[in-house]
Design a protein around this motif. Structure first.
Motif, PDB file in Angstrom:
ATOM      1  N   CYS A  83       0.828  -1.209   0.000  1.00 36.21           N
ATOM      2  CA  CYS A  83       0.000   0.000   0.000  1.00 36.21           C
ATOM      3  C   CYS A  83       0.862   1.260   0.000  1.00 36.21           C
ATOM      4  N   GLU A  84       0.359   2.277  -0.681  1.00 40.97           N
ATOM      5  CA  GLU A  84       1.006   3.582  -0.683  1.00 40.97           C
ATOM      6  C   GLU A  84       0.046   4.696  -0.266  1.00 40.97           C
ATOM      7  N   GLY A  85      -1.223   4.372  -0.064  1.00 38.48           N
ATOM      8  CA  GLY A  85      -2.236   5.386   0.194  1.00 38.48           C
ATOM      9  C   GLY A  85      -2.151   6.009   1.571  1.00 38.48           C
ATOM     10  N   ASP A  86      -2.740   7.203   1.699  1.00 35.02           N
ATOM     11  CA  ASP A  86      -2.860   7.858   2.999  1.00 35.02           C
ATOM     12  C   ASP A  86      -3.717   7.016   3.938  1.00 35.02           C
ATOM     13  N   TYR A  87      -4.655   6.263   3.358  1.00 36.05           N
ATOM     14  CA  TYR A  87      -5.509   5.352   4.112  1.00 36.05           C
ATOM     15  C   TYR A  87      -5.618   4.040   3.350  1.00 36.05           C
ATOM     16  N   SER A 154     -14.213  -6.780   9.181  1.00 32.92           N
ATOM     17  CA  SER A 154     -13.211  -6.846   8.119  1.00 32.92           C
ATOM     18  C   SER A 154     -13.321  -5.674   7.145  1.00 32.92           C
ATOM     19  N   PHE A 155     -14.333  -4.827   7.309  1.00 33.86           N
ATOM     20  CA  PHE A 155     -14.471  -3.603   6.516  1.00 33.86           C
ATOM     21  C   PHE A 155     -13.866  -2.479   7.351  1.00 33.86           C
ATOM     22  N   ARG A 156     -12.628  -2.093   7.008  1.00 36.61           N
ATOM     23  CA  ARG A 156     -11.885  -1.138   7.821  1.00 36.61           C
ATOM     24  C   ARG A 156     -11.309  -0.022   6.967  1.00 36.61           C
ATOM     25  N   VAL A 157     -11.107   1.118   7.611  1.00 33.16           N
ATOM     26  CA  VAL A 157     -10.278   2.178   7.051  1.00 33.16           C
ATOM     27  C   VAL A 157      -9.170   2.436   8.063  1.00 33.16           C
ATOM     28  N   VAL A 158      -7.913   2.385   7.588  1.00 33.88           N
ATOM     29  CA  VAL A 158      -6.756   2.469   8.482  1.00 33.88           C
ATOM     30  C   VAL A 158      -5.814   3.555   7.984  1.00 33.88           C
ATOM     31  N   GLU A 159      -5.476   4.476   8.848  1.00 33.31           N
ATOM     32  CA  GLU A 159      -4.568   5.557   8.484  1.00 33.31           C
ATOM     33  C   GLU A 159      -3.152   5.010   8.263  1.00 33.31           C
ATOM     34  N   LYS A 160      -2.413   5.634   7.366  1.00 34.01           N
ATOM     35  CA  LYS A 160      -1.126   5.089   6.910  1.00 34.01           C
ATOM     36  C   LYS A 160      -0.135   4.847   8.038  1.00 34.01           C
ATOM     37  N   SER A 161       0.027   5.814   8.930  1.00 33.08           N
ATOM     38  CA  SER A 161       1.007   5.636  10.000  1.00 33.08           C
ATOM     39  C   SER A 161       0.639   4.467  10.902  1.00 33.08           C
ATOM     40  N   LEU A 162      -0.663   4.136  10.963  1.00 35.44           N
ATOM     41  CA  LEU A 162      -1.095   3.003  11.782  1.00 35.44           C
ATOM     42  C   LEU A 162      -0.821   1.681  11.067  1.00 35.44           C
ATOM     43  N   TYR A 163      -1.231   1.553   9.792  1.00 29.41           N
ATOM     44  CA  TYR A 163      -1.008   0.257   9.153  1.00 29.41           C
ATOM     45  C   TYR A 163       0.480  -0.025   8.961  1.00 29.41           C
ATOM     46  N   PRO A 182      -3.516  -2.264  19.281  1.00 28.55           N
ATOM     47  CA  PRO A 182      -2.562  -1.751  20.282  1.00 28.55           C
ATOM     48  C   PRO A 182      -1.937  -0.410  19.908  1.00 28.55           C
ATOM     49  N   TYR A 183      -1.897  -0.083  18.622  1.00 29.61           N
ATOM     50  CA  TYR A 183      -1.280   1.157  18.163  1.00 29.61           C
ATOM     51  C   TYR A 183      -2.297   2.260  17.863  1.00 29.61           C
ATOM     52  N   ALA A 184      -3.581   1.910  17.793  1.00 22.34           N
ATOM     53  CA  ALA A 184      -4.609   2.868  17.395  1.00 22.34           C
ATOM     54  C   ALA A 184      -4.839   3.923  18.475  1.00 22.34           C
ATOM     55  N   GLN A 185      -4.987   5.173  18.053  1.00 22.82           N
ATOM     56  CA  GLN A 185      -5.246   6.276  18.973  1.00 22.82           C
ATOM     57  C   GLN A 185      -6.731   6.629  19.059  1.00 22.82           C
ATOM     58  N   LYS A 186      -7.409   6.604  17.904  1.00 21.98           N
ATOM     59  CA  LYS A 186      -8.837   6.932  17.876  1.00 21.98           C
ATOM     60  C   LYS A 186      -9.550   5.881  17.030  1.00 21.98           C
TER      61      LYS A 186
END
Length: 260
Positions: A83-87, A154-163, A182-186
């Motif tokens: 992945c290269e996306g922001d999300y 299984s339907f998720r949106v994940v910010e780049k710094s998190l994934y 464990p790494y998620a903030q919000k």
């Protein structure tokens, strides 16, 4: 803002092209950019040939082929490395998730939520599926306090710094939500629509659900005890024996299989 859509594919030769068309039309209509990463989990049908075909037709599409059937979670995990996306968006290949529901995620994305799950109002599954989902839901509420009563899917949106936090880990068993939390903030939930499967039926039998539940408790229940036992090659480029489309130079398999 751009998105990477990761789709684990298994024996979906009849639905891939329709799913790709819907995704591309959605992003074009809303003037957002995307890439689609289709991860063929060693299908027995012509899924890989279809992935090669659509990757030639659309520059947004990348294909990864695994050399053995590793399961939905591991297929998604492999796809996240490209992945290269922001999300990153993770959706199933059976048509039950609707990419149009990404609109429901946007308010939380604008509020800097880094992990958002799309939740059905009603699952209408067989009784064993409901019980299995219930046990897994209770595990997550017990183990991950930052869920605060919310649910995973299984339907998720994940910010780049998190994934990116979960990449390149050597593990035998991977469950994406348990890796991310464990790494998620919000963390947030949004209501999404559940459609009928385009064809076929779920691969989650009672036996597979029981095994999944046991693995969750074993490998994620008391992580400081079981981390050493979960050492393996969850991500290893040797598991990829085919690719197509324009992969990132950062993660382009140079020596595996036959690529295009």
């Amino acid at each position: 803002m751009n998105f990477s859509v990761v789709v684990p594919v298994f024996n979906s030769e009849n639905t891939i092209e329709l799913m790709v068309k819907k995704i591309l039309c959605f992003f074009s209509e809303h003037e957002m950019s995307c890439e689609i990463i289709l991860v063929d989990d060693c299908s027995h049908d012509q899924s890989w040939q279809i992935i090669e075909k659509v990757s030639k037709m659309h520059k947004e599409i990348k294909g990864i082929r695994l050399n053995s059937n590793s399961g939905q979670q591991m297929a998604i995990y492999q796809g996240l490395h490209y992945c290269e996306g922001d999300y990153a968006i993770t959706i199933d290949d059976d048509g039950q998730h609707d990419i149009e529901d990404l609109i429901q995620f946007m308010p939380l994305i604008s509020q800097n939520y880094d992990l958002i799950f799309g939740i059905y109002k009603s699952y209408n599954d067989p009784s064993y599926r409901k019980r299995g989902s219930g046990y897994i839901g209770r595990f997550f509420k017990w183990r991950f306090k930052n869920l605060k009563g919310m649910r995973v899917s299984s339907f998720r949106v994940v910010e780049k710094s998190l994934y990116q936090c979960i990449l390149n880990k050597k593990k035998k068993f991977v469950y994406i939500s348990a890796e991310l939390l464990p790494y998620a903030q919000k963390v947030g939930n949004v209501a999404v629509t559940r459609h009928m499967r385009l064809e076929g039926k779920s691969g989650y039998t009672l036996g597979k659900l029981l095994k999944l539940g046991l693995n969750l408790y074993f490998f994620y229940g008391v992580p400081h005890i079981f981390n050493e036992m979960n050492q393996g090659k969850a991500y290893d480029e040797t598991v990829v024996n085919g690719w197509c489309g324009e992969l990132s130079n950062q993660r382009h398999p140079q020596n595996e299989g036959n690529g295009l």
